[in-house]
Enzyme design. Sequence first.
Site, PDB file in Angstrom:
ATOM      1  N   SER A  95     122.526 126.867  53.856  1.00  0.00           N
ATOM      2  CA  SER A  95     122.592 127.673  55.081  1.00  0.00           C
ATOM      3  C   SER A  95     121.226 127.924  55.702  1.00  0.00           C
ATOM      4  O   SER A  95     120.590 127.011  56.208  1.00  0.00           O
ATOM      5  CB  SER A  95     123.322 128.982  54.784  1.00  0.00           C
ATOM      6  OG  SER A  95     123.381 129.786  55.930  1.00  0.00           O
ATOM      7  N   ASP A 237     122.574 128.920  62.863  1.00  0.00           N
ATOM      8  CA  ASP A 237     121.809 128.819  61.619  1.00  0.00           C
ATOM      9  C   ASP A 237     121.956 127.381  61.100  1.00  0.00           C
ATOM     10  O   ASP A 237     122.613 126.549  61.736  1.00  0.00           O
ATOM     11  CB  ASP A 237     122.239 129.894  60.593  1.00  0.00           C
ATOM     12  CG  ASP A 237     123.591 129.636  59.997  1.00  0.00           C
ATOM     13  OD1 ASP A 237     124.429 129.008  60.673  1.00  0.00           O
ATOM     14  OD2 ASP A 237     123.834 130.043  58.843  1.00  0.00           O
ATOM     15  N   ASP A 239     123.618 125.714  58.848  1.00  0.00           N
ATOM     16  CA  ASP A 239     124.914 125.075  58.610  1.00  0.00           C
ATOM     17  C   ASP A 239     125.942 125.445  59.672  1.00  0.00           C
ATOM     18  O   ASP A 239     127.134 125.170  59.518  1.00  0.00           O
ATOM     19  CB  ASP A 239     125.428 125.355  57.185  1.00  0.00           C
ATOM     20  CG  ASP A 239     125.785 126.802  56.973  1.00  0.00           C
ATOM     21  OD1 ASP A 239     125.147 127.675  57.587  1.00  0.00           O
ATOM     22  OD2 ASP A 239     126.717 127.077  56.191  1.00  0.00           O
ATOM     23  N   ASP A 241     127.465 128.124  60.811  1.00  0.00           N
ATOM     24  CA  ASP A 241     128.609 129.042  60.742  1.00  0.00           C
ATOM     25  C   ASP A 241     128.295 130.367  61.441  1.00  0.00           C
ATOM     26  O   ASP A 241     129.173 131.187  61.657  1.00  0.00           O
ATOM     27  CB  ASP A 241     129.100 129.268  59.294  1.00  0.00           C
ATOM     28  CG  ASP A 241     128.021 129.765  58.360  1.00  0.00           C
ATOM     29  OD1 ASP A 241     126.862 129.910  58.782  1.00  0.00           O
ATOM     30  OD2 ASP A 241     128.350 130.009  57.177  1.00  0.00           O
TER      31      ASP A 241
HETATM   32 MG    MG Z   1     125.189 129.800  57.346  1.00  0.00          MG
END
Ligand code: MG
Length: 450
Positions: A95, A237, A239, A241
């Site tokens: 992340s 961010d 990744d 999400d």
């Molecule tokens: Mg994330």
Amino acid sequence: MKKLFGTNGVRGVVNEDMNIDFALRLSKAIGTWLGEGTVAIGTDTRLSNHMLKSSVASGLMACGCDVIDIGEVPTPALQMYTREKADLGIGITASHNPPRFNGIKCVDGDGTELVRWKEEEIEKIYFTLEFKTVDWKSVGRLSSDDGIESYNQAVLANVDKDLIKKAKLKVVVDCANGVGTYSTPAILRELGCRVITLNAQPDGTFPGHESEPTERNLRDLISMVKETDADLGIANDGDADRAIFIDENGRFLHGDRTLTLVAKNEVEKHGGGTVVTPVSSSSSVKDVVEEEGGELVYTAVGSPIVAREMIERKAIFGGEENGGLIFSDHQYCRDAAMTAAKVVELVADKGSLSSLVDSLPQYSLDKRGLKCRNELKERLMEELKSFYNECDYDDTDGLKIYYDDGWVLIRPSGTEPKVRIYSEAKDKNRAEALGDKHLGQVEKILSRLI
Ligand code: MG
């Protein structure tokens, strides 16, 4: 029992604790736990993705699982793919952590993060080494598939395309050199926006800035919004999400602003309904949800907990103050591209982002932390509970004490030897005064325990 998984999978430094032997052993535990089935693997843009992915795929196939490699995808795209086409998903991502890190996390067959008790079953196999590999005829196969296109289309299906197209918005998107590159700009272009991108080449060294969307990391985005006279700025961010927004004046909006704004709109649109958020969220969320005739439910901190509670309560919306918003009409997980499309729809429908945010209730939040050894945390919380016993409190996660004009949340950190104290009130001075008072009380009890 020993623990592997944290709130968002297992994370570590590449070729130190996050190495191929670890990935292989963990994937054999996962494969043994699942039995024969299909597992989708998706990754973010980190340099160690191929290395770890190969190891994870091998361990799974040795246990008889078929593996589908869907490449570099946003975490919510992996979650959607898993729900539709696999029995389990594995995300290789760290992340927002610095580039030397990577991580492995599991997605359940319904697209939500794996619940804790299932992780415990996997951990048990991992530590006891009770792996079940299959005979030569039954080893799994590896194939690949596209995980982006259907995800992007699913996001587009959840907003009013014509309405957004008419507004002809100018949007600056900062993809943080992460997997948001594959979805957010394309979706916004499809919605008729003029899209200017920053850090939109996938690069696991994160040359633009670290992948956590903080105000400091988004300085270029902020200037670009101002310079280009854009209607808004959007940051993902690493990744993809979570999404964080900049208004048309270049003002960085904390995640609780968009959480409140979107919560208000979702309840209004649904004509009521339940919204789920952790106890640490601003009271502004509760204010707007109740004003629109909805109900607010508090949970412990952590997006998988919020998502599970949403399913249980048939909630219409949920989310956290870090920009992780969950839309039930779409899927039960945090989703940056869906959040971007929804906020753009709101601006197209109702006017500038600054005016929308300024019309929301405002609170002041005071945050502090102090050191507390892990072994003292439980006793500290017990003592605090008996001290504040007469007060109106909520112990869903830590201890949240309500006052007429604000609240205080005292919560031991899940990852560090620390206790955090959050105080919220309408007025900044009052929030600070609440912070001072409770910090003093925590220090007093801790000095007795040491
Ligand atoms: Mg994330």
